[in-house]
Design a protein around this motif. Sequence first.
Motif, short mmCIF file in Angstrom:
data_model
loop_
_atom_site.label_atom_id
_atom_site.label_comp_id
_atom_site.label_asym_id
_atom_site.label_seq_id
_atom_site.Cartn_x
_atom_site.Cartn_y
_atom_site.Cartn_z
N SER A 1 0.83 -1.21 0.00
CA SER A 1 0.00 0.00 0.00
C SER A 1 0.86 1.26 0.00
CB SER A 1 -0.92 -0.02 1.23
OG SER A 1 -1.69 1.15 1.29
N PRO B 1 -2.98 -1.06 -10.12
CA PRO B 1 -4.33 -0.72 -9.65
C PRO B 1 -4.42 0.65 -9.00
CG PRO B 1 -3.80 -2.98 -9.07
CD PRO B 1 -2.54 -2.36 -9.59
N ASP C 1 -16.34 -6.34 -9.51
CA ASP C 1 -15.14 -5.55 -9.21
C ASP C 1 -14.95 -5.52 -7.70
OD1 ASP C 1 -13.03 -3.81 -9.04
OD2 ASP C 1 -14.09 -2.07 -9.87
N ALA D 1 -12.18 -5.51 -5.77
CA ALA D 1 -11.17 -4.57 -5.26
C ALA D 1 -11.71 -3.14 -5.25
CB ALA D 1 -9.90 -4.65 -6.10
N HIS E 1 -12.45 -0.69 -1.93
CA HIS E 1 -11.93 0.68 -1.85
C HIS E 1 -13.06 1.67 -1.57
CE1 HIS E 1 -10.66 4.64 -3.41
NE2 HIS E 1 -9.45 4.28 -2.99
N GLN F 1 -16.12 -5.00 3.60
CA GLN F 1 -14.79 -4.67 3.08
C GLN F 1 -13.81 -5.81 3.34
OE1 GLN F 1 -12.53 -1.64 5.15
NE2 GLN F 1 -11.76 -0.80 3.22
N GLN G 1 -11.86 -7.85 0.44
CA GLN G 1 -10.39 -7.88 0.39
C GLN G 1 -9.86 -9.30 0.38
OE1 GLN G 1 -9.58 -5.42 3.82
NE2 GLN G 1 -9.32 -3.58 2.58
N GLY H 1 -11.25 -11.56 -1.32
CA GLY H 1 -11.65 -12.13 -2.59
C GLY H 1 -13.02 -12.78 -2.57
#
Length: 881
Positions: free
Chosen positions: A625, A667, A828, A830, A834, A860, A864, A866
Amino acid sequence: MSNQSKNPWQLSNIDLNSMTTDPRRRGMMIAGASVTVAILFCMFALLLFSVVNWSYPTVDETALASPTAQSVANNQGLDMPSVPSPPTATNEPTASPTPTNTPSPTPTDEPPTPTPVPPTPTAEPPTAEPPTPTVETVPTNAPALISMTQVSQLTSTGSTTNTVTQIQGNSALNPQELSRQLARQSGHELNGSNDQLALLLAVESGNSANTIEAVNALRQALSHPGGTLINLSGHYIWHSKWNNDGRYILSAGCAVEGQEAGCEAGLSVIWDAKTGQERLILNSHAGMIRDADWNSDETRLVTVGDDYTARIWDTESGTEQFILTGHEGAVRSANWSADNRRILTVADDHTARLWDLEDKKLLFNFGHSGRVNQAIWNEAESMVLTAGDDGTARVWSAETGRELLILAGHSAPVRQARWNADESLILTASDDQTARLWDAHSGKAVLSLAAHTGSVSQAIWNQDESQILTAGDDNTARIWDSANGDLRLILSGHTGRVIQAQWDDEEKRVFTVSTDGTIRIWDASNGVELFTIADDTRQIREAQWNVAENRVLTTRFDGTARVWGIVSAGELADLSQIVDVTALMELACQRLSRNLTYDEWQRFMKERLYRKTCARLDLDPAFISMQRDLAQSGEVQQAVTELSNSFSQNPTPGFAPNAEAKQLIAPALVEQGRELALDGQVVEAEALFKQTLELDPTLQLDPTAEASRLAGGYPNMTMLDDSLSLSNQQSLTDRVTHNLEQSLLPVTGGGTIQPKQIDEAIDAYQEAQALGLEISMSADDWNALCWWGALAGRAGEVLEACERAIGLEPNEGIFYDSRGLARALNGDLAGAAHDFGTFIDWSSQTGLYEADVIERQIWQTSLQAGLNPFDEQTIARLQRR
């Protein structure tokens, strides 16, 4: 000093004769001479000390310099300190070095300060001879064959220094010295029970240099009998268990970390047992989840909890399939049938219940006059055995629900009951300080095992049923002869209640768990304690032993779970023979579940560039990150370089660190490009999208089209028919808003949305898009179309509406929440994670929608990992809001 003096060391203009005859001057001369001699003596002593200190090794190095250690080091390729031979005393005087080509000192008012010259070694260190093919010898300072009783002493052998918290200035250290410092720090962390970090530092010690200290650090860390391998946290864990093959761990508890009392939302998680990563998150209970269990083929899960329900889930998608309701108290446990068609539940309403999962209905109630503690099937699943607080165990027909047998005789609650293999006997454990054997046909007591001085929490047979193992509140476990009830062994040493006991597969060891915060392994033949796994506090609620992999899973009262490694006697024997640092590092990386975090790296490695410690394990997400943030700030090449360096421990053939680094950074740049486009900076967004494609050519991205789409521009605007008037545009706008309003009216009255009106609103919107018309709506209207359109099953078609809402009011966090939903339903994950993170941050800053934050945090976390948390039940619930 006189100006006539040419030599600062020359005594001039002084009458030496008068100095020798005048008593005062003679005394001054003697005193001065004495001081001079003293100073010269001190300088000589200091110089001699420096020479000796340079010439001889330290205490540790002396041990390493022994012939045996040096020989092994040469054979193993270990780095050993070079030890020059000490100077040999002779009768010959030592000649002073004569300077050459040195100018004479210039006269000054003060004498010059002599510069000490470090001694120069006169001989080179001996060159190691090539290794000869002989039997390996273990270094003198490496542990010999480690006995089980010595294992616990390994971790009490601390570092020679006090607390080592940071390796200072290590960029200036040579690799050998850094290796030694890391080895010392590993020992310190091992003493502090930070086993994972100790093992990581030991591997880094070996990565730095092949030193004997690295070998010893690795062997000590690997020999630790109860090293913590994984810590599971993130929600309050009430109960945890292995799956059948030990690859996964299932936890059940409260959604809020640290919260037991007053839990309002339950949560169950499937974890990867090797890495501790979340694989699936299940949440819908309105209270603590008390138990969770797989069916036989692990395609389904059942969760039960304080909301009086049992819920059935699909383990592939995480979808809640249906709910079993009817209990009038908290449901404590559940037990599948082998054919997965029925399930047993146990609750605080004094009943166990049998459910038909095909028809989703209750079959039978099995009642006691007190709380039911357990319900299990027999082998044929034709009967159910229950144990209760009313002091009885009972046998029931699973076909008719009829009570077949009552085992009455205990004077206190029965905690546990079980059949033997042929179901001729039943074994019970009770708070009346006894375990009892019963005839399973007549219900009569056959044998009483009475020696405990506290409640008996558990009683189990060994495989041939010749022995019985009991666990008691008197801090002991006991082994009995099942034929005559004779007490064979007392396993004594715990300082708290023994809540569980278990044999290993070969029945050579016994495993006990206690409220004193320890797990102990015993020799089953003589009762000798082999070693102890000690938690840092009196925290252990329950434990499960994965005998096949020598791992223990503990659930703690603080709401966390831990996986511990158990080193067997055979492994210790093998380990004691290994002195090759590479082999030890490979073993360590097999045991480890993570690499050093970036913070830990900064603490211990400081100036050195962060990289993987073990190639097979992931980098710290915080470091990735950080590099993405760096790339977004414009330092793309630096971010790529630092990420590429972090993969330097990956030896996989064909692995391209630079390409991997670019794919990780891409990304972040895509997200930045989206923000630029939404802000109207189309050219800048397109340029950034092109740069992103250069980093990662595998991205499915059309820079021009994406920038234009996000900015609200339409390529076919120039093809519009001039006959389209403003009234046509307004008409379409009115149709979108009108149908949207009509679809939402039932929601305000507590009903559900009307898909027909939502569809009509979306159809009108798409018609305007096809014609290239600009619909003029408020950000709130665009957001409503985004949210309700996504819930109506048309997430892909309303994504543009989501972008429009954010484009109009980019600081409104609730709009990101809607786009997160649409993105998740459009695949989507990811991007959705976000967006929900943006909403959570916005809510914490504004104080708005605080009641929704916990649910978004759960979403979330799942995204994260998957996993998509939006199943049919969740969507239906959101539609009713």
